[in-house]
Motif scaffolding. Structure first.
Motif, PDB file in Angstrom:
ATOM      1  N   LEU A 243       0.808  -1.214   0.000  1.00 27.91           N
ATOM      2  CA  LEU A 243       0.000   0.000   0.000  1.00 27.91           C
ATOM      3  C   LEU A 243       0.847   1.272   0.000  1.00 27.91           C
ATOM      4  CD1 LEU A 243      -3.077  -0.599   2.355  1.00 27.91           C
ATOM      5  CD2 LEU A 243      -3.114   0.158  -0.007  1.00 27.91           C
ATOM      6  N   THR A 244       1.817   1.347   0.882  1.00 24.88           N
ATOM      7  CA  THR A 244       2.532   2.622   1.081  1.00 24.88           C
ATOM      8  C   THR A 244       4.044   2.511   0.928  1.00 24.88           C
ATOM      9  OG1 THR A 244       2.724   2.235   3.462  1.00 24.88           O
ATOM     10  CG2 THR A 244       0.735   3.376   2.697  1.00 24.88           C
ATOM     11  N   LYS A 245       4.569   1.299   0.778  1.00 26.19           N
ATOM     12  CA  LYS A 245       6.025   1.091   0.770  1.00 26.19           C
ATOM     13  C   LYS A 245       6.673   1.605   2.057  1.00 26.19           C
ATOM     14  CE  LYS A 245       6.060  -0.675  -3.371  1.00 26.19           C
ATOM     15  NZ  LYS A 245       6.319  -2.128  -3.567  1.00 26.19           N
ATOM     16  N   GLY A 246       5.867   1.696   3.130  1.00 23.25           N
ATOM     17  CA  GLY A 246       6.388   2.156   4.409  1.00 23.25           C
ATOM     18  C   GLY A 246       6.378   3.656   4.589  1.00 23.25           C
ATOM     19  N   GLY A 247       6.045   4.389   3.549  1.00 21.71           N
ATOM     20  CA  GLY A 247       6.091   5.846   3.621  1.00 21.71           C
ATOM     21  C   GLY A 247       4.780   6.440   4.090  1.00 21.71           C
ATOM     22  N   PRO A 248       4.724   7.756   4.229  1.00 24.56           N
ATOM     23  CA  PRO A 248       5.857   8.678   4.023  1.00 24.56           C
ATOM     24  C   PRO A 248       6.798   8.708   5.233  1.00 24.56           C
ATOM     25  CG  PRO A 248       3.880   9.891   4.633  1.00 24.56           C
ATOM     26  CD  PRO A 248       3.467   8.462   4.517  1.00 24.56           C
ATOM     27  N   ALA A 249       8.091   8.707   4.951  1.00 23.18           N
ATOM     28  CA  ALA A 249       9.137   8.825   5.982  1.00 23.18           C
ATOM     29  C   ALA A 249       8.971   7.783   7.078  1.00 23.18           C
ATOM     30  CB  ALA A 249       9.140  10.228   6.578  1.00 23.18           C
TER      31      ALA A 249
END
Length: 299
Positions: A243-249
């Motif tokens: 979903l988010t690739k772990g992002g943002p930050a």
């Protein structure tokens, strides 16, 4: 005396035959589970990149490093946010749906049960990609909100911390509520009907019957689903990755996602990754033990 000795010998023979049947499965479990766990523990005491590993000095330096790793601490915080918010909501929804679908007067029960359970049959990657499309800036949710006049500009759902976490939590609820509902439904169907009828004869209303009669008999099932949901959330990976690739930050990254990054991306550090895996294992074991102590009141 000879009969007792003969009987004992026969019992020992049966016992030995049983162990021979168990031996292949026990050997496979040892080779496929316990031996890798032992090797992973030894690996967690080593440092180095790739295959160039050596034992750390001191041996616990990887675990000490975890306490100073801001990214890991952030992923732990993210994981516990998902755990604290998503698991209680999911279990309550699953229980309520199970009660509704257990109504003998409900029509099309098979259809409703299948529809609610169906998300569990969808692969983790597929449903994550579907939710990623729904929450895109030109996706369904923004189009619907724009059409109703609730927002004037599209929301970057997956590009902001709180909205991205909300998307992951919503995806988890959609995916796993039906799974837990099936367990509650099975528990409800095994409840003795006479206890419910006795409560009604004593003047208990629907809520009192549910809370004081139904829920106590469902405690073993509630405990089981709570432990499974907790363990699954602590090992959450697919939603964070797809979903988010772990992002943002790193604001949506989970511990298992960080473990994957440390193991296979950038510069692989297998020793440090093994230490992370053991921390996850310890958290799973500790929370399961606490839930067992709190939830299981049997003597």
């Amino acid at each position: 005396m000879s009969k007792e000795r003969r009987s004992l010998t026969q019992g020992q023979r049966y016992n030995l035959i049983g162990w021979w049947f168990l031996l292949p499965a026990a050997a496979l479990i040892f080779v496929m589970n316990f031996y890798p766990m032992f090797k992973a523990f030894l690996l967690s005491l080593q440092t180095g990149r790739g295959r160039n590993l050596k034992y750390a000095e001191p041996l616990w330096s990887n675990y000490q490093r975890l306490l100073e790793d801001e990214i890991f601490l952030k992923t732990m915080k993210n994981t516990f946010i998902y755990l604290i918010i998503q698991v209680p909501i999911m279990l309550i929804l699953a229980l309520l749906l199970a009660v509704l679908l257990n109504n003998p007067n409900l029509k099309f029960k098979g259809l409703w049960r299948t529809a609610i359970f169906l998300p569990c049959a969808v692969s983790l990657v597929s449903y994550s990609l579907v939710f990623r499309t729904l929450f895109a800036t030109d996706g369904f949710f923004n189009d619907a909100l724009l059409g109703m006049g609730i927002i004037s500009t599209p929301i970057n759902w997956l590009g902001q911390t709180h909205t991205a976490q909300f998307a992951i939590i919503l995806g988890l609820l959609w995916r796993w509520t039906g799974f837990n509902m099936i367990f509650f439904l099975a528990g409800l169907q095994n409840i003795d009907r006479y206890t419910l009828e006795a409560a009604k004869l004593d003047g208990a209303n629907a809520w009192q019957t549910f809370w004081y009669v139904t829920v106590p008999q469902l405690k073993p099932m509630i405990l089981l689903t709570a432990i499974m949901s907790t363990n699954g959330t602590l090992q959450l990976f697919d939603e964070s990755w797809n979903l988010t690739k772990g992002g943002p930050a790193y604001s949506t990254m989970t511990m298992s996602h960080y473990l994957f990054d440390v193991s296979f991306l950038k510069s692989p550090n297998f020793g440090y990754a093994a230490a992370i895996s053991y921390v996850i294992l310890i958290l799973v074991a500790v929370l399961a033990f606490i839930q067992m102590k709190v939830g299981d009141k049997r003597d």
